[in-house]
Design a protein around this motif. Sequence first.
Motif, short mmCIF file in Angstrom:
data_model
loop_
_atom_site.label_atom_id
_atom_site.label_comp_id
_atom_site.label_asym_id
_atom_site.label_seq_id
_atom_site.Cartn_x
_atom_site.Cartn_y
_atom_site.Cartn_z
N GLY A 28 -3.22 -0.06 1.58
CA GLY A 28 -2.35 -1.01 0.90
C GLY A 28 -2.77 -1.23 -0.54
O GLY A 28 -1.92 -1.32 -1.45
N SER A 41 -0.53 -0.32 -3.78
CA SER A 41 -0.16 -1.33 -4.77
C SER A 41 -0.52 -0.88 -6.18
O SER A 41 0.18 -1.19 -7.14
CB SER A 41 -0.83 -2.67 -4.44
OG SER A 41 -2.24 -2.57 -4.56
N ARG A 50 5.70 -0.74 -3.67
CA ARG A 50 5.75 -2.07 -3.06
C ARG A 50 6.00 -2.05 -1.55
O ARG A 50 5.23 -2.66 -0.80
CB ARG A 50 6.82 -2.91 -3.77
CG ARG A 50 6.92 -4.34 -3.30
CD ARG A 50 8.08 -5.07 -4.00
NE ARG A 50 8.13 -6.45 -3.56
CZ ARG A 50 7.45 -7.43 -4.15
NH1 ARG A 50 6.67 -7.17 -5.19
NH2 ARG A 50 7.57 -8.66 -3.71
N PRO A 51 7.05 -1.38 -1.03
CA PRO A 51 7.28 -1.43 0.43
C PRO A 51 6.09 -0.90 1.23
O PRO A 51 5.70 -1.48 2.24
CB PRO A 51 8.53 -0.57 0.62
CG PRO A 51 9.21 -0.57 -0.72
CD PRO A 51 8.10 -0.60 -1.72
N ALA A 81 2.94 -0.71 0.28
CA ALA A 81 1.79 -1.62 0.14
C ALA A 81 1.94 -2.83 1.05
O ALA A 81 0.99 -3.22 1.75
CB ALA A 81 1.64 -2.06 -1.31
N LEU A 82 3.12 -3.44 1.07
CA LEU A 82 3.33 -4.62 1.90
C LEU A 82 3.28 -4.27 3.39
O LEU A 82 2.74 -5.03 4.20
CB LEU A 82 4.67 -5.27 1.56
CG LEU A 82 4.76 -5.92 0.17
CD1 LEU A 82 6.16 -6.47 -0.08
CD2 LEU A 82 3.73 -7.04 0.04
N ALA A 101 -0.38 -3.63 4.32
CA ALA A 101 -1.12 -4.90 4.28
C ALA A 101 -0.77 -5.77 5.48
O ALA A 101 -1.65 -6.41 6.06
CB ALA A 101 -0.82 -5.64 2.98
N ALA A 102 0.50 -5.78 5.87
CA ALA A 102 0.89 -6.58 7.04
C ALA A 102 0.24 -6.03 8.31
O ALA A 102 -0.27 -6.79 9.15
CB ALA A 102 2.42 -6.57 7.18
N LEU A 146 -0.64 -12.15 -0.63
CA LEU A 146 0.49 -11.45 -0.03
C LEU A 146 1.66 -12.38 0.22
O LEU A 146 2.83 -12.01 0.05
CB LEU A 146 0.06 -10.81 1.30
CG LEU A 146 -0.81 -9.55 1.19
CD1 LEU A 146 -1.32 -9.15 2.56
CD2 LEU A 146 -0.01 -8.40 0.58
N ALA A 180 3.59 -12.78 -2.80
CA ALA A 180 4.29 -11.51 -3.10
C ALA A 180 4.80 -11.46 -4.53
O ALA A 180 5.99 -11.57 -4.80
CB ALA A 180 5.46 -11.30 -2.15
N ILE A 222 3.65 -5.75 -7.88
CA ILE A 222 2.79 -5.59 -6.70
C ILE A 222 1.39 -5.16 -7.09
O ILE A 222 0.43 -5.34 -6.33
CB ILE A 222 3.43 -4.56 -5.73
CG1 ILE A 222 2.75 -4.63 -4.35
CG2 ILE A 222 3.32 -3.16 -6.31
CD1 ILE A 222 2.94 -5.93 -3.65
N LEU A 249 -6.33 -6.72 -2.08
CA LEU A 249 -6.20 -5.81 -0.94
C LEU A 249 -7.41 -4.87 -0.84
O LEU A 249 -7.93 -4.61 0.25
CB LEU A 249 -4.91 -4.99 -1.05
CG LEU A 249 -3.60 -5.75 -0.89
CD1 LEU A 249 -2.41 -4.81 -1.04
CD2 LEU A 249 -3.53 -6.46 0.45
#
Length: 579
Positions: A24, A28, A33-34, A36-37, A40-41, A87, A90, A94, A101
């Motif tokens: 992630g 970033s 962005r998608p 990385a998020l 990370a989630a 996060l 957001a 990013i 992260l």
Amino acid sequence: MSTGSLLAADLVIAVLAAASWLGGGAASTARRRPLALGLAAFALVATLARAITITALARAGWWFAAEKVLIAAPLSLAAVGVAGPRLLRAPGDIRAVAVPLLFAGYATSSALLVTILHGYPASAGAGLLAVAGVVAATAVSWRALGARPSRSVSRVAVVVAVATLVTGTGLTAAPGAAPGVPHDHGYPQTRIAAEPTKRFTLTAGSATVSASGRDVAAWAFNGQVPGPELTATVGDVLEVTLRNRDIRRGVTLHWHGYDVPNGQDGVPGVTQAAVLPGQEFVYRFRADQVGTYWYHTHSVSDVGVRMGLYGVLVVRPGPVAGLDVTVPVHTLAGRPLPAPTVERVEAGVPVRLRLINTDSTTHRYALAGTPFRVAAIDGVDLRGPTSLVDTAVLIPAGGRYDLVFDAPATPVALFVDGRAVYSTGPVSTATGAWPLLDPLTYGTAAPVPWSGFDRTFTLVLDRGLDLHNLLPRYAHTINGAADPDIPPQVVRLGDVVLFTIVNRSPIVHPWHLHGHHVLVLSRDGEPAAGSPLWLDSFDVRPGEVWKVAFRADNPGVWANHCHNLEHADAGMTLHLMYS
């Protein structure tokens, strides 16, 4: 879920969490962005999931969770605490969450490395080194991404680095080394004076032998693998002369499972010097322990035994009744021994198969075509063995099982790992799905002969970095140390001694104490419920906790080690000493 499975699951989750945090952070920095998020989630969920596995491991025993609770959990909380809020906000760019992260990735990776490289026991030095690594890596990343670490971060890094140097990392040699274990001098003189009634000569040398139809280079006793079978009757006095023709690294004879006097045990540097080319050593002891045993070199044993320096020792109570067959299983140059044997036996003849595992790993044995009983394990008769059918047995490295049956009119066959090694005719039975015998529940129970213990020792088996001759190695460790830096276990003559043996590593360790048989009390908290099990070799599988006991009745200095001989050579050896 077993403790071994929990250990494996926790390791997998830790790897996924660390990889996802770092992935992630990398995504970033690339402003993806998608991705990385999403990473990370996933990392956040995996990090929180470790709370479940760590809690379960702590309930199984502090040995399995010490560094996870004391080091991994705080670092994981720091990862969530730093990365989580950023996060949730957001930001539009990013790239602004890259450092948080990456910090989380460094924190979880550092905790993972403590488990893999340091293990048990947890130490302040290991924790400080982990924190120092996280701070240093974060500072470098911060600078690489175009920012400058604040003065407070720089000061923390300096303080942690200094504290680490002062405290030590736990990866250096144990201070003072293991005290009191005599090496290369003062060997015990315990050979009995009685006149021998049986004499043998074993000459060790390089040889070419046949293994599964192929000529292979070997080290052999008297030019054969296995070496000559040594047999005796109770009351005999054995004299065995060992000569070394050309094995440059030296040889000895260790009588595996046979509780000889200490001076006859064959451990170089402890009970004798290794026998070098052109030299000889004479062993003499009384045959007073009926059963199935074996002998092998204990000088550079990982190589020597694997190359073929081993043989069978059998002590019988009297003349043989029926058919008595020894089956020493071995792997020589990748080829299985023995070669398949077909032997015709008349119906009704009593048969005893003496199964011996001379390899460093466990083998699965299955006897097809007849009911049978396990009459003895590790040379000791079982109490009230019952008839078994379509049941396989696992024999650990160094272990022996005696199977007895009356020959039926139809053929029988013994399979080892699916390969027929002995038969009385063609047998096509599939044995792979047969259940395994649990020796702790087999036979008739009897009371434990002691009400308390005079000495208690805990051995936690693991892996970790260690310094050996000033060079780092990834050792097999006991209580965080490796041979020769493990303190000896000191007992007095007559003591009743309790061992708790814990395996927090991901691999099996077949445990072997020289000079004594141990009585199995429990495995994973479940008391042994079958015949008293007096063992000298037993598998401690990942996540298992064994409690075994014995009376200290054979004075001397005794090796106590993993009988996967590669593990023993890599540090998993200590010594039992009589004061």
